[in-house]
Design an enzyme around this catalytic site. Structure first.
Site, PDB file in Angstrom:
ATOM      1  N   ASP A  96       8.917 -16.822 -34.388  1.00 39.23           N
ATOM      2  CA  ASP A  96       7.778 -15.949 -34.657  1.00 39.23           C
ATOM      3  C   ASP A  96       7.234 -15.366 -33.359  1.00 39.23           C
ATOM      4  O   ASP A  96       6.898 -16.095 -32.428  1.00 39.23           O
ATOM      5  CB  ASP A  96       6.684 -16.740 -35.385  1.00 39.23           C
ATOM      6  CG  ASP A  96       5.526 -15.858 -35.830  1.00 39.23           C
ATOM      7  OD1 ASP A  96       5.788 -14.680 -36.153  1.00 39.23           O
ATOM      8  OD2 ASP A  96       4.382 -16.343 -35.861  1.00 39.23           O
ATOM      9  N   MET A 100       8.230 -24.098 -32.980  1.00 33.30           N
ATOM     10  CA  MET A 100       9.519 -23.998 -33.659  1.00 33.30           C
ATOM     11  C   MET A 100       9.723 -22.594 -34.199  1.00 33.30           C
ATOM     12  O   MET A 100       8.781 -21.943 -34.643  1.00 33.30           O
ATOM     13  CB  MET A 100       9.576 -25.013 -34.811  1.00 33.30           C
ATOM     14  CG  MET A 100      10.918 -25.127 -35.490  1.00 33.30           C
ATOM     15  SD  MET A 100      12.160 -25.836 -34.373  1.00 33.30           S
ATOM     16  CE  MET A 100      13.591 -25.856 -35.450  1.00 33.30           C
ATOM     17  N   SER A 148       2.860 -22.609 -31.732  1.00 31.79           N
ATOM     18  CA  SER A 148       3.033 -23.306 -33.009  1.00 31.79           C
ATOM     19  C   SER A 148       3.049 -24.804 -32.736  1.00 31.79           C
ATOM     20  O   SER A 148       2.097 -25.338 -32.161  1.00 31.79           O
ATOM     21  CB  SER A 148       4.304 -22.828 -33.718  1.00 31.79           C
ATOM     22  OG  SER A 148       4.394 -23.391 -35.011  1.00 31.79           O
ATOM     23  N   THR A 149       4.115 -25.494 -33.103  1.00 27.98           N
ATOM     24  CA  THR A 149       4.179 -26.953 -32.958  1.00 27.98           C
ATOM     25  C   THR A 149       3.937 -27.371 -31.510  1.00 27.98           C
ATOM     26  O   THR A 149       4.621 -26.922 -30.596  1.00 27.98           O
ATOM     27  CB  THR A 149       5.548 -27.469 -33.417  1.00 27.98           C
ATOM     28  OG1 THR A 149       5.845 -26.923 -34.693  1.00 27.98           O
ATOM     29  CG2 THR A 149       5.549 -28.980 -33.488  1.00 27.98           C
ATOM     30  N   HIS A 187      -0.325 -21.368 -35.147  1.00 32.29           N
ATOM     31  CA  HIS A 187      -0.019 -21.650 -36.546  1.00 32.29           C
ATOM     32  C   HIS A 187      -0.851 -22.826 -37.036  1.00 32.29           C
ATOM     33  O   HIS A 187      -0.606 -23.974 -36.665  1.00 32.29           O
ATOM     34  CB  HIS A 187       1.475 -21.970 -36.720  1.00 32.29           C
ATOM     35  CG  HIS A 187       2.374 -20.807 -36.431  1.00 32.29           C
ATOM     36  ND1 HIS A 187       3.711 -20.957 -36.142  1.00 32.29           N
ATOM     37  CD2 HIS A 187       2.134 -19.468 -36.389  1.00 32.29           C
ATOM     38  CE1 HIS A 187       4.255 -19.772 -35.942  1.00 32.29           C
ATOM     39  NE2 HIS A 187       3.325 -18.850 -36.069  1.00 32.29           N
TER      40      HIS A 187
END
Length: 383
Positions: A317, A314, A195-196, A221
């Site tokens: 997930d 973050m 993600s991030t 993401h």
């Protein structure tokens, strides 16, 4: 707790007003300044010392990318890019992430005010994440490389503290000539969740894989409109082929498949082959695509022939599904805290008991390939 102090940089008076309103509506943050161009922003940053800035991509006097490049070399700080949903916007946004921006918000081309209101939760969530992110100074060519760190084992070491001295050091050259991966490339599949900060982390992992690597299936993401450009960018940098996944296509060695933005990606069996399944559906863990969906399919369909990699991001997930992978016999690794932009997803995977090894980013590819080569001669079977 002190509020997160934000400076908004955008040439549109409407966007500046909307972002200021959205930020000030949150109890834990405040907009302390709004600049119409990077030159004004430079003085605001110097005088106000914000925690986070939001930065438009295309602005007068100085392009947002040029400003970001200077900022990350001279005064690294958390930046959330604000970009338009266009092909040009996607390309420039990916460049911004490469330069060190933490994340981006894709604003609509029309209906900007209503669009930003609908994105208010997303915008403020990304500002919160950015305020806690680990920032690395943009490396200038010719400057000394950071020191190399050692690999830590999740079985024997405290993962949260095992890599305090680790940095995003380049891995040693991959030993691709001495051992062919051979049959392993057709039996094994590597699954990556991120993600991030993950666009650059995933790039580093893929760029160091040899052309005969097992297939790689990736959930990063990202919203619709960006993953095709991202895949094309990686395809031009990697030895393996990288594409946005298409529903029903065979998953082949030497290829990487990225979940399309706004769609879930999973793996299924079709006879003797693995295929990609790309489907719409409700968000899982607030995400679409979701790492949980991909990793669950890995546990169910690929089992002990799967390798899981959890990269920076973050939230949680994919953590539970990675434990399912681990319980099904998959070998799973997580990026260490020192090299993560945000340690959330790897931390949760470690806490779930899903991880065999905790590794600095620059060591992951080599370690996975060494693990694969160590299995040469062992019996492999499809599940």
């Amino acid at each position: 707790m002190p509020k997160i102090r934000v400076v908004v940089v955008d040439d549109s008076a409407l966007v500046r007003s909307m972002l200021t309103e959205i930020i000030n509506h949150q109890p834990d943050m405040e907009c302390i300044g709004a600049a119409s161009d990077p030159l004004v922003a430079r003085e605001m940053i110097r005088n106000l010392n914000p925690d986070v800035i939001t930065l438009d991509v295309e602005m007068p006097k100085m392009d947002g990318i040029d400003f970001l490049s200077k900022l990350m070399r001279l005064r690294p700080m958390p930046v959330v890019m604000v970009s338009t949903l266009t092909e040009r916007g996607a390309e420039v946004t990916l460049k911004a992430l490469e330069l060190g921006a933490i994340d981006f918000v894709a604003k609509p081309k029309i209906g900007v005010a209503d669009g930003l209101r609908q994105l208010s939760d997303d915008i403020t969530d990304k500002i919160r994440v950015a305020s806690k992110a680990r920032i690395h100074r943009l490396h200038v060519p010719g400057a000394p490389a950071p020191a190399t760190s050692t690999v830590s084992s999740a079985r024997t070491t405290n993962p949260a503290t095992s890599s305090a001295s680790a940095a995003a050091a380049p891995a040693r050259p991959l030993q691709t000539g001495a051992y062919s991966l051979g049959r392993l490339s057709t039996e094994k599949i590597i699954f990556i969740g991120a993600s991030t900060g993950g666009t650059e982390a995933t790039k580093e992992v893929l760029m160091t894989l040899p052309a005969d690597a097992p297939a790689v299936v990736i959930t990063q993401h990202m919203p619709p409109g960006f993953t095709r450009n991202y895949a094309a960018r990686l395809n031009g940098l990697c030895k393996i082929s990288v594409n946005e996944a298409s529903d029903g296509e065979r998953i082949l060695p030497g290829h990487a498949y990225i979940a399309p933005g706004g769609m879930h990606l999973s793996v299924e069996r079709s006879g003797a082959n693995y295929i990609a399944r790309v489907q719409d559906g409700d968000p899982v863990n607030r995400h679409k695509p979701s790492v949980e969906v991909l990793f669950k399919s890995a546990a169910r369909v690929v089992g002990p022939n799967a390798i899981g990699i959890m990269l920076t991001g973050m939230g949680a997930d994919g953590a539970r599904a990675m434990r399912e992978m681990h319980d099904a016999g998959a070998y799973c690794v997580a990026q260490d805290e020192a090299t993560c932009v945000v340690f959330g997803m790897p931390r949760e995977a470690i806490a779930a008991g899903a991880v065999d090894e905790v590794l600095p980013l620059g060591k992951i590819s080599q370690h996975v390939l060494d693990h694969l080569r160590a299995t040469v001669g062992q019996a492999l079977s499809r599940v």
